[in-house]
Design an enzyme around this catalytic site. Structure first.
Site, mmCIF file in Angstrom:
data_model
loop_
_atom_site.group_PDB
_atom_site.id
_atom_site.type_symbol
_atom_site.label_atom_id
_atom_site.label_comp_id
_atom_site.label_asym_id
_atom_site.label_seq_id
_atom_site.Cartn_x
_atom_site.Cartn_y
_atom_site.Cartn_z
ATOM 1 N N HIS A 235 56.190 -31.979 -43.544
ATOM 2 C CA HIS A 235 56.187 -33.433 -43.734
ATOM 3 C C HIS A 235 55.990 -34.188 -42.422
ATOM 4 O O HIS A 235 55.572 -35.345 -42.424
ATOM 5 C CB HIS A 235 57.466 -33.897 -44.444
ATOM 6 C CG HIS A 235 58.695 -33.869 -43.592
ATOM 7 N ND1 HIS A 235 59.540 -32.784 -43.526
ATOM 8 C CD2 HIS A 235 59.248 -34.805 -42.771
ATOM 9 C CE1 HIS A 235 60.544 -33.041 -42.711
ATOM 10 N NE2 HIS A 235 60.393 -34.267 -42.243
ATOM 11 N N ASP B 57 57.910 -26.716 -46.846
ATOM 12 C CA ASP B 57 58.051 -27.712 -45.776
ATOM 13 C C ASP B 57 57.910 -27.076 -44.399
ATOM 14 O O ASP B 57 58.636 -27.416 -43.468
ATOM 15 C CB ASP B 57 59.384 -28.464 -45.879
ATOM 16 C CG ASP B 57 59.362 -29.753 -45.056
ATOM 17 O OD1 ASP B 57 58.273 -30.308 -44.850
ATOM 18 O OD2 ASP B 57 60.439 -30.196 -44.605
ATOM 19 N N SER C 236 63.320 -33.339 -37.375
ATOM 20 C CA SER C 236 62.579 -32.475 -38.289
ATOM 21 C C SER C 236 61.538 -31.652 -37.537
ATOM 22 O O SER C 236 60.753 -32.184 -36.746
ATOM 23 C CB SER C 236 61.890 -33.304 -39.364
ATOM 24 O OG SER C 236 62.818 -33.846 -40.263
#
Length: 307
Positions: free
Chosen positions: A55, A85, A161
């Site tokens: 993402h 992901d 992230s």
């Protein structure tokens, strides 16, 4: 050991991991048609591959990776897998040495872990905590879930992230994600499954998965069946996609799937976990509880096509 000595030992461990791992962690700047974003990544091979969250680089037109030693390089997306992901980048020039990969399968609840990344644009940030829980599930934008996710109380914020979750020896055991929101730290585990995904992304740029075409919910089995199968639950089929391998095999709404390819089925994620590349176009035996009897059907899963 008194409190001061214990604190010193804790601090030495965290500081040692930071010194060892931070040089291999990059701050990412990602340009997309929607604007600019940020995230983290880590060097995972000597030939300039980096690992991050899918993402973080979704829709990327340009990616720049900056390291603490001042190295700044452009990077291209080699492959991204929104279903796990995970994404792999390749830098255009030399980068620091790779992190050592560990195995999240060996983690224990209460174990010290350290998160390293670029939260809120603050490069080279380190937070520490413990493994709060194991075996969590992380929903992704695709609607599927990532299994065996690691939950930690180490603070994670936007920008973390794609960064590293390391154990006390500095081995990468997870890829951090801030998708869950502030206050909940989750990481996609580094284990045999994700290593296979990363290898596929590096070599082919994509991950092949099988598709069966059912949706369902976990239900309790009647006591007699539960005793016979040594399992308390099964997956009741709520929907069969028209034209899917499941439909062609004769699976019906209301069937309770108890076994797939010799593996016990208790949840939808169990089915998802079994729909790997090796199941594509291969005959799979599925056992269901239907009208008071166990029925075997044969299905041939096809390759999952994602948008």
């Amino acid at each position: 050991m008194d409190d001061e000595d214990a604190l010193d030992a804790y601090s030495r461990t965290v500081a040692g991991v930071a010194e060892r791992v931070l040089p291999s962690v990059a701050s990412l700047t990602v340009a997309t048609d929607r604007g600019r974003g940020a995230g983290s990544a880590s060097v995972i091979t000597a030939d300039r591959h980096l690992l991050t969250s899918a993402h973080v680089v979704a829709g990327a037109r340009h990616v720049e990776a900056a390291f603490l030693d001042g190295t700044t390089v452009d990077a291209v997306v080699v492959g991204a897998d929104p279903l796990s992901d995970l994404a792999v980048l390749r830098a255009s020039d030399d980068v620091p040495q790779p992190v050592e990969l560990g195995d999240a399968a060996g983690l224990r609840v209460g174990q010290l872990v350290i998160a390293l990344g670029n939260p809120l644009g603050l490069a080279g940030s380190v937070t520490a905590g413990i493994v709060s829980a194991l075996g969590r599930s992380l929903p992704t934008a695709s609607g599927r879930v990532v299994d065996e996710v690691v939950q930690t109380d180490a603070a994670l914020n936007p920008g973390n992230s794609g960064g590293v979750l390391a154990d006390g020896r500095g081995r990468m055991v997870g890829v951090n994600t801030a998708l869950a929101g502030i206050g909940v730290g989750l990481a996609v585990p580094v284990n045999a499954t994700t290593r296979g995904i990363v290898d596929a992304l590096m070599t082919r740029g994509r991950v092949r998965r099988a598709w069966l075409g059912i949706a369902g919910t976990q239900v309790a089995l009647i006591p007699e069946l539960a005793a016979r199968l040594q399992s308390r639950t099964g997956l009741q089929v709520a929907e069969v996609s028209p034209g899917s391998p499941a439909a062609e095999a004769g699976l019906r709404r209301g069937d309770v799937v108890v076994s797939l390819d010799g593996n016990r089925v208790v949840t939808a994620t169990t089915v998802q976990r079994l729909m790997v590349e090796g199941a594509i176009d291969r005959r799979i035996e599925i056992t269901v509880w239907r009208n008071g009897a166990l029925v075997d059907v044969l299905a041939y899963p096809r390759e999952l096509v994602t948008p």
